[in-house]
Design a protein around this motif. Structure first.
Motif, mmCIF file in Angstrom:
data_model
loop_
_atom_site.group_PDB
_atom_site.id
_atom_site.type_symbol
_atom_site.label_atom_id
_atom_site.label_comp_id
_atom_site.label_asym_id
_atom_site.label_seq_id
_atom_site.Cartn_x
_atom_site.Cartn_y
_atom_site.Cartn_z
ATOM 1 N N ASP A 61 0.825 -1.204 0.000
ATOM 2 C CA ASP A 61 0.000 0.000 0.000
ATOM 3 C C ASP A 61 0.864 1.262 0.000
ATOM 4 N N LYS A 62 1.942 1.242 0.806
ATOM 5 C CA LYS A 62 2.802 2.432 0.880
ATOM 6 C C LYS A 62 3.498 2.704 -0.450
ATOM 7 N N LEU A 63 3.997 1.644 -1.100
ATOM 8 C CA LEU A 63 4.664 1.851 -2.386
ATOM 9 C C LEU A 63 3.657 2.378 -3.413
ATOM 10 N N ALA A 64 2.436 1.808 -3.413
ATOM 11 C CA ALA A 64 1.411 2.252 -4.365
ATOM 12 C C ALA A 64 1.090 3.732 -4.165
ATOM 13 N N LEU A 65 0.854 4.132 -2.917
ATOM 14 C CA LEU A 65 0.469 5.528 -2.665
ATOM 15 C C LEU A 65 1.640 6.478 -2.893
ATOM 16 N N PHE A 66 2.862 5.990 -2.607
ATOM 17 C CA PHE A 66 4.034 6.797 -2.939
ATOM 18 C C PHE A 66 4.076 7.051 -4.451
ATOM 19 N N LEU A 67 3.855 5.982 -5.229
ATOM 20 C CA LEU A 67 3.927 6.109 -6.695
ATOM 21 C C LEU A 67 2.868 7.064 -7.240
ATOM 22 N N LEU A 76 -1.748 11.084 -1.800
ATOM 23 C CA LEU A 76 -2.434 10.080 -0.968
ATOM 24 C C LEU A 76 -1.520 9.486 0.104
ATOM 25 N N PHE A 77 -0.217 9.388 -0.189
ATOM 26 C CA PHE A 77 0.701 8.827 0.817
ATOM 27 C C PHE A 77 0.704 9.725 2.057
ATOM 28 N N GLU A 78 0.895 11.026 1.832
ATOM 29 C CA GLU A 78 0.966 11.972 2.955
ATOM 30 C C GLU A 78 -0.333 11.971 3.747
ATOM 31 N N ALA A 85 9.682 10.366 3.965
ATOM 32 C CA ALA A 85 11.128 10.550 4.150
ATOM 33 C C ALA A 85 11.771 9.241 3.697
ATOM 34 N N LEU A 86 11.949 9.130 2.382
ATOM 35 C CA LEU A 86 12.441 7.861 1.816
ATOM 36 C C LEU A 86 13.810 7.474 2.370
ATOM 37 N N GLY A 87 14.683 8.472 2.514
ATOM 38 C CA GLY A 87 16.018 8.190 3.040
ATOM 39 C C GLY A 87 15.920 7.609 4.443
ATOM 40 N N ALA A 89 13.370 6.231 5.895
ATOM 41 C CA ALA A 89 12.626 4.963 5.924
ATOM 42 C C ALA A 89 13.530 3.773 5.587
ATOM 43 N N HIS A 90 14.646 4.026 4.915
ATOM 44 C CA HIS A 90 15.543 2.947 4.505
ATOM 45 C C HIS A 90 16.879 2.982 5.238
ATOM 46 N N ALA A 91 17.062 3.980 6.125
ATOM 47 C CA ALA A 91 18.382 4.196 6.726
ATOM 48 C C ALA A 91 18.858 2.994 7.551
ATOM 49 N N HIS A 92 17.892 2.245 8.128
ATOM 50 C CA HIS A 92 18.269 1.104 8.980
ATOM 51 C C HIS A 92 18.611 -0.139 8.158
ATOM 52 N N LEU A 93 18.464 -0.050 6.825
ATOM 53 C CA LEU A 93 18.696 -1.215 5.963
ATOM 54 C C LEU A 93 20.039 -1.075 5.254
ATOM 55 N N PRO A 94 20.847 -2.139 5.215
ATOM 56 C CA PRO A 94 22.105 -2.056 4.469
ATOM 57 C C PRO A 94 21.846 -2.232 2.972
ATOM 58 N N ILE A 95 21.883 -1.139 2.237
ATOM 59 C CA ILE A 95 21.558 -1.183 0.806
ATOM 60 C C ILE A 95 22.776 -0.748 -0.009
ATOM 61 N N SER A 96 23.400 -1.719 -0.673
ATOM 62 C CA SER A 96 24.542 -1.418 -1.549
ATOM 63 C C SER A 96 24.043 -1.410 -2.992
ATOM 64 N N LYS A 98 24.243 -3.679 -4.985
ATOM 65 C CA LYS A 98 23.650 -4.989 -5.273
ATOM 66 C C LYS A 98 22.153 -5.001 -4.911
ATOM 67 N N GLU A 99 21.831 -4.499 -3.724
ATOM 68 C CA GLU A 99 20.427 -4.478 -3.294
ATOM 69 C C GLU A 99 19.620 -3.490 -4.150
ATOM 70 N N LYS A 100 20.248 -2.386 -4.477
ATOM 71 C CA LYS A 100 19.588 -1.424 -5.377
ATOM 72 C C LYS A 100 19.272 -2.102 -6.709
ATOM 73 N N MET A 102 18.780 -5.284 -7.204
ATOM 74 C CA MET A 102 17.677 -6.235 -7.011
ATOM 75 C C MET A 102 16.330 -5.518 -7.061
ATOM 76 N N TRP A 103 16.264 -4.366 -6.383
ATOM 77 C CA TRP A 103 15.014 -3.597 -6.345
ATOM 78 C C TRP A 103 14.624 -3.185 -7.776
ATOM 79 N N LEU A 104 15.609 -2.667 -8.527
ATOM 80 C CA LEU A 104 15.315 -2.195 -9.887
ATOM 81 C C LEU A 104 14.954 -3.355 -10.820
ATOM 82 N N THR A 130 16.614 7.299 -9.841
ATOM 83 C CA THR A 130 17.053 8.424 -8.999
ATOM 84 C C THR A 130 16.791 8.149 -7.515
ATOM 85 N N PRO A 131 15.520 7.871 -7.095
ATOM 86 C CA PRO A 131 15.336 7.563 -5.671
ATOM 87 C C PRO A 131 16.102 6.314 -5.240
ATOM 88 N N ALA A 132 16.224 5.326 -6.139
ATOM 89 C CA ALA A 132 16.946 4.100 -5.771
ATOM 90 C C ALA A 132 18.414 4.429 -5.460
HETATM 91 C C1 HEM Z 1 17.177 0.662 -3.409
HETATM 92 C C2 HEM Z 1 16.672 -0.499 -2.968
HETATM 93 C C3 HEM Z 1 15.511 -0.561 -2.008
HETATM 94 C C4 HEM Z 1 15.371 -1.493 -1.039
HETATM 95 C C5 HEM Z 1 16.309 -2.658 -0.741
HETATM 96 C C6 HEM Z 1 14.131 -1.189 -0.334
HETATM 97 C C7 HEM Z 1 13.626 -1.889 0.724
HETATM 98 C C8 HEM Z 1 12.579 -1.485 1.521
HETATM 99 C C9 HEM Z 1 12.155 -2.129 2.730
HETATM 100 C C10 HEM Z 1 12.813 -3.360 3.337
HETATM 101 C C11 HEM Z 1 11.119 -1.423 3.233
HETATM 102 C C12 HEM Z 1 10.313 -1.757 4.487
HETATM 103 C C13 HEM Z 1 10.961 -1.037 5.646
HETATM 104 C C14 HEM Z 1 10.363 -1.482 6.956
HETATM 105 O O1 HEM Z 1 9.140 -1.686 7.031
HETATM 106 O O2 HEM Z 1 11.138 -1.613 7.894
HETATM 107 C C15 HEM Z 1 10.875 -0.325 2.347
HETATM 108 C C16 HEM Z 1 9.905 0.625 2.510
HETATM 109 C C17 HEM Z 1 9.555 1.533 1.545
HETATM 110 N N1 HEM Z 1 10.161 1.696 0.337
HETATM 111 FE FE1 HEM Z 1 11.835 0.804 -0.274
HETATM 112 N N2 HEM Z 1 13.546 -0.104 -0.910
HETATM 113 C C18 HEM Z 1 14.347 0.315 -1.943
HETATM 114 C C19 HEM Z 1 14.092 1.340 -2.800
HETATM 115 C C20 HEM Z 1 12.913 2.056 -2.842
HETATM 116 C C21 HEM Z 1 12.554 3.015 -3.860
HETATM 117 C C22 HEM Z 1 13.408 3.363 -5.068
HETATM 118 C C23 HEM Z 1 11.328 3.502 -3.521
HETATM 119 C C24 HEM Z 1 10.469 4.488 -4.224
HETATM 120 C C25 HEM Z 1 10.506 4.709 -5.499
HETATM 121 C C26 HEM Z 1 10.928 2.865 -2.290
HETATM 122 C C27 HEM Z 1 9.755 3.106 -1.612
HETATM 123 C C28 HEM Z 1 9.478 2.654 -0.360
HETATM 124 C C29 HEM Z 1 8.386 3.151 0.457
HETATM 125 C C30 HEM Z 1 7.390 4.232 0.069
HETATM 126 C C31 HEM Z 1 8.447 2.450 1.658
HETATM 127 C C32 HEM Z 1 7.559 2.641 2.872
HETATM 128 C C33 HEM Z 1 8.244 3.701 3.718
HETATM 129 C C34 HEM Z 1 7.579 3.974 5.033
HETATM 130 O O3 HEM Z 1 7.397 3.040 5.818
HETATM 131 O O4 HEM Z 1 7.266 5.149 5.276
HETATM 132 N N3 HEM Z 1 11.910 1.988 -1.914
HETATM 133 N N4 HEM Z 1 11.775 -0.401 1.299
#
Ligand code: HEM
Length: 139
Positions: A61-67, A76-78, A85-87, A89-96, A98-100, A102-104, A130-132
């Motif tokens: 749902d979050k990814l859909a509303l973000f998009l 709708l996300f807000e 705060a995309l940065g 939201a992902h700060a606790h995850l180790p994303i190199s 390689k993971e980027k 995989m996502w793409l 760009t966001p990735a």
């Molecule tokens: C670069 C690789 C990426 C990885 C490995 C990744 C992984 C994840 C993971 C694991 C979560 C869940 C976090 C949690 O619940 O603890 C998350 C949340 C999310 N991701 Fe990503 N993500 C990536 C890139 C992106 C990109 C490019 C977008 C948008 C275009 C995106 C949009 C989101 C959104 C909207 C959420 C929900 C954030 C929130 O909870 O407020 N992600 N992502």
């Protein structure tokens, strides 16, 4: 890039063209659901799948509303989840890189499943780079 393609991409950047071409809110939900279905089924995406909660409903749902907002549709996300705060939201995850990658890959395969013009799919994949890249937090 050819001039024709550049002209087309310029059209995609006008107003809410992307949101309309994606099929509105419903289209963004379909893309996000296809994206997570693919992540769940793709062995090479295991590592990023396991970073997520077991229940992917909220992630979907979050990814859909973000998009929706990313494609210049309504915010709708807000409205539902607060400021994006995309940065953070992902700060606790180790994303190199390689993971980027995989996502793409998951996103590329999800885009392939949409009933959209190929040039528009290529445009969206290019935009999402760009966001990735910004989310990548390890070399
Ligand atoms: C670069 C690789 C990426 C990885 C490995 C990744 C992984 C994840 C993971 C694991 C979560 C869940 C976090 C949690 O619940 O603890 C998350 C949340 C999310 N991701 Fe990503 N993500 C990536 C890139 C992106 C990109 C490019 C977008 C948008 C275009 C995106 C949009 C989101 C959104 C909207 C959420 C929900 C954030 C929130 O909870 O407020 N992600 N992502």
């Amino acid at each position: 890039m050819s001039q024709d393609l550049e002209k087309l991409f310029e059209e995609y950047r006008q107003g809410d063209t992307q949101f309309q071409m994606a099929g509105g809110v419903e289209g963004c939900h379909k893309l996000a659901n296809d994206f997570y279905d693919i992540m769940e089924s793709l062995p090479e995406a295991r590592k990023i799948l396991f970073m997520h909660p077991n229940d992917l409903s909220e992630s979907r749902d979050k990814l859909a509303l973000f998009l929706v907002g990313y494609m210049n549709g309504p915010p709708l996300f807000e409205e539902k989840y607060g400021a994006i705060a995309l940065g953070a939201a992902h700060a606790h995850l180790p994303i190199s890189g390689k993971e980027k990658g995989m996502w793409l890959t998951c996103m590329e395969k999800a885009l392939e499943k949409q009933d959209w013009p190929d040039t528009f799919k290529a445009f969206m994949l290019m935009r999402l780079n760009t966001p990735a890249s910004r989310i990548q937090n390890r070399p």
